[in-house]
Design an enzyme around this catalytic site. Structure first.
Site, PDB file in Angstrom:
ATOM      1  CB  ALA A  35     -34.593  72.921  12.829  1.00 48.90           C
ATOM      2  CG  HIS A 132     -36.300  63.083  12.033  1.00 53.58           C
ATOM      3  ND1 HIS A 132     -35.969  64.092  12.642  1.00 53.58           N
ATOM      4  CD2 HIS A 132     -35.590  61.995  12.184  1.00 53.58           C
ATOM      5  CE1 HIS A 132     -34.735  63.639  13.258  1.00 53.58           C
ATOM      6  NE2 HIS A 132     -34.593  62.213  13.100  1.00 53.58           N
ATOM      7  CB  CYS A 143     -52.915  49.915   3.369  1.00 52.60           C
ATOM      8  SG  CYS A 143     -53.146  51.577   3.051  1.00 52.60           S
TER       9      CYS A 143
HETATM   10 ZN   LIG Z   1     -55.001  52.090   4.762  1.00 53.24          ZN
END
Ligand SMILES: [Zn+2]
Length: 274
Positions: A35, A132, A143
């Site tokens: 950060a 992250h 999907c």
């Molecule tokens: Zn999807």
């Protein structure tokens, strides 16, 4: 190889020179960022006294997947932070990292940041590992399809209904939530880089969030030089693997060192064009 010898350098000029020397001598650099490199880019400090996390409870991944109310809460939190992420621009540190890559010296950029600024500065997808995740995309939890966040935030703002993929799956900003594992593929890529890097530099991280903070240690354990630059203490400060510890703002230390490392040496007279 010999164990690393800690270089003590308090003088900023000496620090820049020492760092530049390491950068110049290396061609497979592993950069590990946190950060601290994005505070100059307008990324809000979520943990600070006025940060979002003072007012909001984080939504855990399994709650997000099970409860419509949790999805509303998560999207509302992300909506509040979105303008800052959308407007944020890469700063001198992100750009210096991209320059190092152009010079053929970067093996990998492993980041804990979710602001997408390395990619915006020109770090290539092939070298970038966002441990992250990233706020730069929205991702379907069924999907895996990724899309631009803006239309989804627009729709959520109007309807207050969490967006859904055309496949029926739940859409979520592509960051790793609390209670959600890091992607194996990302960890494996980061570990592979740590096994072959010839220099590791940690920039703007307190090195306190694991498993991410294991990555630089994995490289340093092979006795390659390990440089830590951060304002404030880090959890690796006392480790003997640390070769050079520079205390201060990364933006004031790292870009000048990159510039010095990449400086074109003046050609000798007999080779200059006639
Ligand atoms: Zn999807």
């Amino acid at each position: 190889m010999l164990a690393a010898v800690r270089i003590r350098a308090e003088n900023p000029v000496v620090q820049t020179q020492e760092l530049a020397k390491f950068l110049r001598d290396s061609n497979k650099i592993l950069l590990f960022t946190g950060a601290g490199i994005s505070t100059g880019s307008g990324i809000p400090d979520f943990r600070g006294p006025n940060g979002l996390w003072q007012r909001r409870q984080p939504v855990y991944y399994h709650d997000f997947m099970r409860s419509e109310g949790a999805r509303v809460e998560h999207w509302d939190y992300k909506l509040e932070a979105w303008p800052a992420f959308r407007e944020a621009q890469p700063n001198a540190t992100h750009k210096a990292i991209a320059l190092l890559e152009k010079a053929g010296k970067v093996l990998a950029v492993v980041t804990q940041n979710i602001d997408g600024l390395h990619a915006r500065a020109g770090t290539s997808a092939a070298r970038l590992i966002e441990l992250h995740g990233t706020n730069a995309f929205v991702e379907c939890q069924s999907c895996g399809k990724r899309s631009d966040p803006e239309p989804h935030f627009e729709a959520f703002r109007k309807t207050r209904r969490p967006p859904v993929c055309e496949c029926g799956g739940f859409l979520k900003p592509a960051t790793i939530s609390f209670g959600q594992n890091l992607r194996n593929q990302d960890l494996e890529r980061a570990e592979a880089a740590a096994r072959t890097a010839d220099l590791v530099v940690a920039l703007g991280s307190t090195l306190s969030v694991y498993p991410a903070a294991n990555i630089p240690l994995l490289a340093a354990a092979r006795a390659v030089p390990y440089v830590v630059i951060n304002r404030g203490a880090t959890e690796h400060d006392e480790m003997r693997e640390v070769t050079l510890r520079i205390e201060g703002d990364v933006a004031e230390v790292f870009p000048p060192a990159v510039k010095e490392a990449l400086a074109v040496k003046p050609e000798s007279k007999d080779r200059s064009p006639k």
